[in-house]
Design a protein around this motif. Structure first.
Motif, mmCIF file in Angstrom:
data_model
loop_
_atom_site.group_PDB
_atom_site.id
_atom_site.type_symbol
_atom_site.label_atom_id
_atom_site.label_comp_id
_atom_site.label_asym_id
_atom_site.label_seq_id
_atom_site.Cartn_x
_atom_site.Cartn_y
_atom_site.Cartn_z
ATOM 1 N N HIS A 32 76.868 60.963 38.721
ATOM 2 C CA HIS A 32 75.512 61.089 38.251
ATOM 3 C C HIS A 32 75.490 62.613 37.676
ATOM 4 C CE1 HIS A 32 71.859 62.228 40.289
ATOM 5 N NE2 HIS A 32 71.766 62.784 40.799
ATOM 6 N N LEU A 88 74.871 48.497 37.758
ATOM 7 C CA LEU A 88 74.257 48.795 39.069
ATOM 8 C C LEU A 88 72.797 48.874 38.359
ATOM 9 C CD1 LEU A 88 76.159 51.868 40.228
ATOM 10 C CD2 LEU A 88 76.012 50.030 41.289
ATOM 11 N N VAL A 115 69.750 50.806 39.481
ATOM 12 C CA VAL A 115 69.188 52.533 39.092
ATOM 13 C C VAL A 115 67.399 52.657 39.096
ATOM 14 C CG1 VAL A 115 68.972 54.391 38.566
ATOM 15 C CG2 VAL A 115 71.281 53.428 37.690
ATOM 16 N N GLU A 144 67.459 59.076 43.097
ATOM 17 C CA GLU A 144 67.931 58.119 42.163
ATOM 18 C C GLU A 144 68.167 57.166 43.377
ATOM 19 O OE1 GLU A 144 70.257 58.583 37.888
ATOM 20 O OE2 GLU A 144 71.637 57.984 39.942
ATOM 21 N N THR A 155 70.467 53.317 43.569
ATOM 22 C CA THR A 155 71.786 52.786 43.228
ATOM 23 C C THR A 155 71.382 51.469 44.586
ATOM 24 O OG1 THR A 155 73.320 54.345 43.492
ATOM 25 C CG2 THR A 155 72.476 54.469 42.215
ATOM 26 N N ARG A 196 78.227 52.396 35.109
ATOM 27 C CA ARG A 196 77.938 53.375 35.279
ATOM 28 C C ARG A 196 79.274 53.401 35.779
ATOM 29 N NH1 ARG A 196 74.139 56.823 38.199
ATOM 30 N NH2 ARG A 196 71.884 56.210 37.320
#
Length: 249
Positions: free
Chosen positions: A4, A137, A139, A172, A174, A202
């Motif tokens: 992150h 992912l 996001v 954020e 996910t 990610r």
């Protein structure tokens, strides 16, 4: 959290590069073109096109430019045909790198990407040579003042998301790639248009870099990103706080 913070470092760097706006516009127009041709020119019935229009807003692309791109892509003449390609390899310090491109000439793009890797201390590998170290992912990001941490977490879980990371700047969210459009639409219905919404690679583990190695890796990423064909570059490095400060100085 390492992945992150690495993502935040990269996005901060990219956000400061206003001189690249013309290239950003060109990349978004390619994505709009592919989105329209893979579905319908109506964003209401084409989730990928909605995501592309959201990306256009992120880089402050005027609405009439977006409309022209959609109209051109949906015309019979159509213009250029692009195909999606992915390249993988290792950069300096063994950092794993994924490059996503939209190209009308596979040979040219592969040659450019391979040259960038080889000239800047890396090596291009086969497909799936590094992607196993990443997760695909969805996001979705919102400014922190849109909702409380608890409200965002509750809404995200109800929508089908896996996780929310909140700090003083943003939330954020996910989610699994398959749930991306449903999660984004559910959050948009509750909180309005997100700050950004995209499907990303990610890293599951990251490699911490010292200043010298970080400069080498970031140089390679910059060179890759300069290519008109390259849409996104992802890497599994982490910048410790002191290194990030040294690079920003």
């Amino acid at each position: 959290m390492a992945g992150h913070s690495q993502f935040k470092n990269i996005m901060h760097r990219k956000g400061a590069q206003d001189a690249k706006r013309a290239k950003q516009f060109a990349k978004v127009i390619r994505e709009i073109t592919v989105s329209v041709r893979s579905g319908l020119p109506d964003p209401a019935s084409n989730p990928r096109l909605r995501a592309a229009i959201s990306a256009a807003r992120e880089v402050n692309m005027p609405k009439d430019t977006v409309d022209r791109a959609i109209k051109k892509a949906s015309g019979a003449a159509g213009g250029d045909d692009y195909v999606e390609v992915r390249y993988e390899g290792y950069g300096p310090a063994g950092v794993a790198i994924i490059v996503e491109a939209l190209t009308d000439n596979r040979n040219r793009t592969a040659s450019d990407v391979r040259a960038a890797f080889s000239k800047h201390g890396g090596s291009m590998g086969e497909t799936n040579s590094v992607s196993f170290m990443f997760q695909r992912l969805g996001v979705v990001s919102y400014p922190a003042d849109v909702a409380s941490e608890d409200d965002m977490l509750e809404a995200a879980i109800e929508a089908g998301a896996d996780n929310v990371v909140s700090d003083e700047e943003r939330h954020e969210v996910t989610c699994p790639m398959e749930a991306f459009f449903a999660v984004r639409d559910a959050l948009e219905a509750r909180f309005g248009e997100p700050q950004s919404a995209r499907i990303e690679w990610r890293p599951e583990t990251t490699t911490p870099l010292d200043e010298e190695k970080a400069r080498a890796v970031l140089k390679l990423i910059d060179v890759l990103d300069e290519s008109d064909d390259v849409q996104n570059v992802y890497a599994n490095f982490d910048l410790p706080e002191d290194v990030a400060q040294a690079l920003a100085a």
